[in-house]
Design an enzyme around this catalytic site. Structure first.
Site, PDB file in Angstrom:
ATOM      1  N   ASN A   4       0.874  -1.176   0.000  1.00  0.00           N
ATOM      2  CA  ASN A   4       0.000   0.000   0.000  1.00  0.00           C
ATOM      3  C   ASN A   4       0.908   1.222   0.000  1.00  0.00           C
ATOM      4  O   ASN A   4       1.560   1.519   0.995  1.00  0.00           O
ATOM      5  CB  ASN A   4      -0.884  -0.037   1.262  1.00  0.00           C
ATOM      6  CG  ASN A   4      -1.641   1.260   1.469  1.00  0.00           C
ATOM      7  OD1 ASN A   4      -1.718   2.105   0.576  1.00  0.00           O
ATOM      8  ND2 ASN A   4      -2.202   1.428   2.657  1.00  0.00           N
ATOM      9  N   LYS A   6       0.083   4.268  -0.120  1.00  0.00           N
ATOM     10  CA  LYS A   6      -0.485   5.473   0.512  1.00  0.00           C
ATOM     11  C   LYS A   6      -0.296   6.665  -0.438  1.00  0.00           C
ATOM     12  O   LYS A   6      -0.381   6.487  -1.646  1.00  0.00           O
ATOM     13  CB  LYS A   6       0.140   5.689   1.893  1.00  0.00           C
ATOM     14  CG  LYS A   6       0.084   4.386   2.721  1.00  0.00           C
ATOM     15  CD  LYS A   6       0.334   4.563   4.184  1.00  0.00           C
ATOM     16  CE  LYS A   6       0.175   3.214   4.874  1.00  0.00           C
ATOM     17  NZ  LYS A   6       0.318   3.271   6.322  1.00  0.00           N
ATOM     18  N   HIS A  90      -9.200   1.169   5.202  1.00  0.00           N
ATOM     19  CA  HIS A  90      -7.900   1.345   5.856  1.00  0.00           C
ATOM     20  C   HIS A  90      -8.060   2.269   7.068  1.00  0.00           C
ATOM     21  O   HIS A  90      -8.849   3.204   7.041  1.00  0.00           O
ATOM     22  CB  HIS A  90      -6.887   1.935   4.861  1.00  0.00           C
ATOM     23  CG  HIS A  90      -5.494   1.883   5.401  1.00  0.00           C
ATOM     24  ND1 HIS A  90      -5.009   2.839   6.255  1.00  0.00           N
ATOM     25  CD2 HIS A  90      -4.505   0.971   5.236  1.00  0.00           C
ATOM     26  CE1 HIS A  90      -3.765   2.506   6.589  1.00  0.00           C
ATOM     27  NE2 HIS A  90      -3.442   1.381   5.979  1.00  0.00           N
ATOM     28  N   GLU A  92      -6.387   4.633   8.126  1.00  0.00           N
ATOM     29  CA  GLU A  92      -6.190   6.070   7.854  1.00  0.00           C
ATOM     30  C   GLU A  92      -7.452   6.679   7.255  1.00  0.00           C
ATOM     31  O   GLU A  92      -7.750   7.852   7.478  1.00  0.00           O
ATOM     32  CB  GLU A  92      -4.963   6.258   6.946  1.00  0.00           C
ATOM     33  CG  GLU A  92      -3.670   6.006   7.726  1.00  0.00           C
ATOM     34  CD  GLU A  92      -2.525   5.438   6.920  1.00  0.00           C
ATOM     35  OE1 GLU A  92      -2.554   5.514   5.676  1.00  0.00           O
ATOM     36  OE2 GLU A  92      -1.584   4.890   7.545  1.00  0.00           O
ATOM     37  N   GLU A 162      -4.801  -4.886  10.653  1.00  0.00           N
ATOM     38  CA  GLU A 162      -3.781  -3.848  10.826  1.00  0.00           C
ATOM     39  C   GLU A 162      -4.013  -3.122  12.146  1.00  0.00           C
ATOM     40  O   GLU A 162      -4.840  -2.208  12.217  1.00  0.00           O
ATOM     41  CB  GLU A 162      -3.858  -2.832   9.677  1.00  0.00           C
ATOM     42  CG  GLU A 162      -3.574  -3.428   8.319  1.00  0.00           C
ATOM     43  CD  GLU A 162      -2.942  -2.406   7.371  1.00  0.00           C
ATOM     44  OE1 GLU A 162      -1.973  -2.792   6.701  1.00  0.00           O
ATOM     45  OE2 GLU A 162      -3.383  -1.250   7.324  1.00  0.00           O
ATOM     46  N   GLY A 168       3.157   2.390  10.696  1.00  0.00           N
ATOM     47  CA  GLY A 168       4.087   3.503  10.528  1.00  0.00           C
ATOM     48  C   GLY A 168       4.849   3.867  11.794  1.00  0.00           C
ATOM     49  O   GLY A 168       5.517   4.898  11.852  1.00  0.00           O
ATOM     50  N   SER A 208       4.088  -2.035  10.121  1.00  0.00           N
ATOM     51  CA  SER A 208       5.544  -2.080  10.261  1.00  0.00           C
ATOM     52  C   SER A 208       6.153  -3.417   9.825  1.00  0.00           C
ATOM     53  O   SER A 208       7.091  -3.920  10.448  1.00  0.00           O
ATOM     54  CB  SER A 208       5.972  -1.730  11.693  1.00  0.00           C
ATOM     55  OG  SER A 208       5.593  -0.396  12.002  1.00  0.00           O
TER      56      SER A 208
HETATM   57  P1  13P Z   1       3.517   0.525   7.502  1.00  0.00           P
HETATM   58  O1  13P Z   1       4.017  -0.754   6.883  1.00  0.00           O
HETATM   59  O2  13P Z   1       4.200   1.744   6.958  1.00  0.00           O
HETATM   60  O3  13P Z   1       3.501   0.442   9.006  1.00  0.00           O
HETATM   61  O4  13P Z   1       1.985   0.668   7.042  1.00  0.00           O
HETATM   62  C1  13P Z   1       1.120  -0.394   7.204  1.00  0.00           C
HETATM   63  C2  13P Z   1      -0.131  -0.111   6.468  1.00  0.00           C
HETATM   64  O5  13P Z   1      -0.910   0.741   6.854  1.00  0.00           O
HETATM   65  C3  13P Z   1      -0.406  -0.861   5.228  1.00  0.00           C
HETATM   66  O6  13P Z   1      -1.699  -0.650   4.768  1.00  0.00           O
END
Ligand code: 13P
Length: 244
Positions: A4, A6, A90, A92, A162, A168, A208
């Site tokens: 992903n 983002k 997601h 976010e 997740e 992150g 992560s």
């Molecule tokens: P990170 O791997 O940067 O922690 O992000 C995970 C994520 O949100 C994947 O959708």
């Protein structure tokens, strides 16, 4: 093994990524590889993976086919760009853009209606975990966001666990913590859709994931794959995750 991206990369950066990534993982046959770039890069990404086994997905999808929904992108548009998957719900989107379990269900149904495989995300926040509410939160997200699918629809989705506190932050869930959550989700699937569906559904872990922790995560039988943010932006890192 899904990436992903983002809100990172331009079309030119997308092409440059795949030039490096293709020879490293373009023919990986032990798993499915899906990369989800921003909408504006879907066409460039689809073009760049022609002749490989890599698939391309969107990071969100509108619940309607078309209409007055400024800023949204629909399933037929994503399909026309050549993508095959869509991430839905997601954390976010839930945190910053008011996504709810109800809209997650509608977007998931839209993805299925328009022939895209939804990757439906669930996960608890830190305060929910610390309050001992992880299983209840996951059960609620499942009940309102996923359980409304028909068995035929459910058979086509991928679930991504997740934990919000691991995204992150560099704080990966331990393989045991992730496996416990996956077991809890699979338990809900078994109750609602039966044992065969629970055995068949793929549950990805995200938060992560890096080249150096992929192997221990993937060693858990409960973990069927990973959804990778930051480490999917670099072709060498993501290839080493895919080829763990
Ligand atoms: P990170 O791997 O940067 O922690 O992000 C995970 C994520 O949100 C994947 O959708």
């Amino acid at each position: 093994m899904a990436g992903n991206w983002k809100m990172y990369k331009t079309p030119a950066e997308t092409i440059a990524f795949f030039e490096k990534f293709r020879p490293l993982a373009g023919q990986a046959a032990h798993c499915e590889v899906v990369i989800c770039p921003p909408f504006t890069n879907l066409a460039a990404a689809v073009e760049a993976v022609k002749g490989t086994r890599i698939q391309i997905g969107a990071q969100n999808i509108a619940w309607a086919k078309e209409g007055a929904f400024t800023g949204e992108i629909s399933g037929p548009m994503i399909r026309a760009a050549g993508a095959t998957h869509a991430i839905v719900g997601h954390s976010e989107r839930r945190q910053y853009f008011s996504e709810t379990d109800e809209t997650v269900l509608k977007r998931t149904q839209a993805a299925l209606e328009f022939g895209l495989a939804p990757i439906v995300c669930v996960g608890e926040r830190l305060e929910e975990r610390e309050a001992g509410k992880t299983e209840a939160v996951l059960a609620g997200q499942f009940e309102k966001g996923i359980a409304g699918l028909t068995p035929q629809q459910f058979a086509k989705i991928v679930i991504a666990y997740e934990p919000v506190w691991a995204i992150g932050t560099g704080k990966t869930a331990t393989p045991e913590i992730a496996a416990d959550a996956h077991r809890a989700i699979r338990g809900r699937v078994r109750e609602k859709f039966g044992a065969a569906a629970a055995d068949a559904v793929r549950i990805l872990y995200g938060g992560s994931v890096k080249p150096d922790n992929t192997r221990t995560l993937m060693a858990q039988p409960e973990i069927d794959g990973v959804l990778v943010g930051g480490a999917s932006l670099d072709p060498v890192s993501f290839a080493s995750i895919v080829n763990f």
